[in-house]
Structures are given as structure tokens and as C-alpha cells.
Design an enzyme around this catalytic site. Structure first.
Site, PDB file in Angstrom:
ATOM      1  N   ASP A 168      15.050  52.926  36.291  1.00  0.00           N
ATOM      2  CA  ASP A 168      14.464  52.721  38.466  1.00  0.00           C
ATOM      3  C   ASP A 168      14.881  54.856  38.214  1.00  0.00           C
ATOM      4  O   ASP A 168      13.553  55.250  39.187  1.00  0.00           O
ATOM      5  CB  ASP A 168      15.709  52.769  39.169  1.00  0.00           C
ATOM      6  CG  ASP A 168      15.693  51.118  38.421  1.00  0.00           C
ATOM      7  OD1 ASP A 168      14.780  50.269  38.611  1.00  0.00           O
ATOM      8  OD2 ASP A 168      16.978  50.274  38.991  1.00  0.00           O
TER       9      ASP A 168
ATOM     10  N   ASP B 107      21.682  46.151  36.432  1.00  0.00           N
ATOM     11  CA  ASP B 107      21.900  47.626  36.835  1.00  0.00           C
ATOM     12  C   ASP B 107      22.884  48.155  37.847  1.00  0.00           C
ATOM     13  O   ASP B 107      23.988  47.338  36.911  1.00  0.00           O
ATOM     14  CB  ASP B 107      21.154  47.328  38.523  1.00  0.00           C
ATOM     15  CG  ASP B 107      19.457  47.245  38.592  1.00  0.00           C
ATOM     16  OD1 ASP B 107      18.703  47.819  37.898  1.00  0.00           O
ATOM     17  OD2 ASP B 107      19.070  46.384  39.756  1.00  0.00           O
TER      18      ASP B 107
END
EC number: 3.4.23.36
Length: 154
Positions: free
Chosen positions: A130, A114
Site C-alpha cells: 500500500d 495489513d
């Protein structure tokens, strides 16, 4: 065109997701944070062994099973409705691309990379996959509500 365009779009989104993740890993140290757009967005390299807000940490078997089931259903539904609504196909394409993007990380690395952190709100650090998943689910939800309101079935 749909049978080629949408899958190519999915491949492009998966490639973008993997490229951004590789770029992040190559240029930021783990847990390093850099301002990207001041007071809006930071780049923040994290390894996520769970889901949003780091729930279900180290439950890779669970994510593998859920991803395989959801991706199988989404791909089946996409193929079944290839001549259907562009909104439906777009939403499913985003969900599939996002799911596969994160699944690649889980299989290859055992965690998801991330990198995007919003400065102005308490929100989990996220990635391109995402974003695809979130937008895809939102479009799918709106599409389903519209279809429900119109009384039609897909």
C-alpha cells in the site's frame, strides 16, 4: 541498467512486502495490536477482504480484474518508456510492485494482510505494498502535473 535495475527494485519491494506480511502473521495473532513506535505507529494484524477502509468487501473478482488491467497498462507503459524520465519509471515501478504485492495475497489467501496502524490519525491499516502504491501514484501525479505545465508529452 534501467532494464535490470528497475525490475530488480520491483522484485525487492515485492519480496519486502511479502516478508513483512509473513513476519506479521507468524508473530501476531489476528486482530492483535502491538506498539511499534509509541504514539506514532502500531503493528496491527488484520485481514482485509476489501480495499481501503474495507470498502468493497469480498469482491475478489473485481479486484482481480482491476489489478490485471492496471498492472498490464502500467507494465506496458513502463516498457514503452524505459528510456524516459526516472521519475516516471520510479513511480510506475512503485505502482507495479505494490499492485503485485497485494495481488499475491489476494490470489494466495483470498485477502490482503495489513499491519501498520497510525496512532495519531484515523487512517486505514496498511502494508508495504500500500505504501508503494500510494507513493508511486503521488509521484506519478506530480510528474504528470509537471509535464502538463511544461507542455511536453511522454
Amino acid at each position: 541498467m534501467r532494464k535490470i535495475g528497475f525490475p530488480l527494485g520491483m522484485v525487492a519491494l515485492i519480496a519486502l512486502d511479502q516478508w513483512v506480511k509473513a513476519w506479521t502473521v507468524a508473530r501476531l495473532a489476528l486482530n492483535e495490536q502491538r506498539t511499534f513506535i509509541p504514539k506514532l505507529l502500531n503493528l496491527y494484524y488484520l485481514r482485509n477482504y476489501g480495499a481501503a477502509y474495507s470498502i468493497l468487501q469480498n469482491q475478489q473478482w473485481f479486484f482481480t480484474v482491476v489489478t490485471l488491467v492496471v498492472m498490464s497498462v502500467a507494465i506496458w507503459y513502463f516498457i514503452k518508456h524505459i528510456k524516459g524520465s526516472l521519475w516516471l519509471l520510479s513511480s510506475l515501478s512503485l505502482v507495479i510492485a505494490g499492485g503485485i504485492g497485494n495481488f499475491i495475497d489476494r490470489l494466495r489467501l483470498g485477502y490482503v494482510v495489513d499491519m501498520f496502524h497510525l496512532d495519531f490519525i484515523d487512517f486505514p491499516v496498511f502494508n508495504v505494498a500500500d505504501m508503494c502504491l500510494t507513493v508511486g501514484v503521488a509521484i506519478l501525479f506530480i510528474y504528470m502535473m509537471k509535464e502538463e505545465k511544461n507542455g511536453s508529452k511522454s
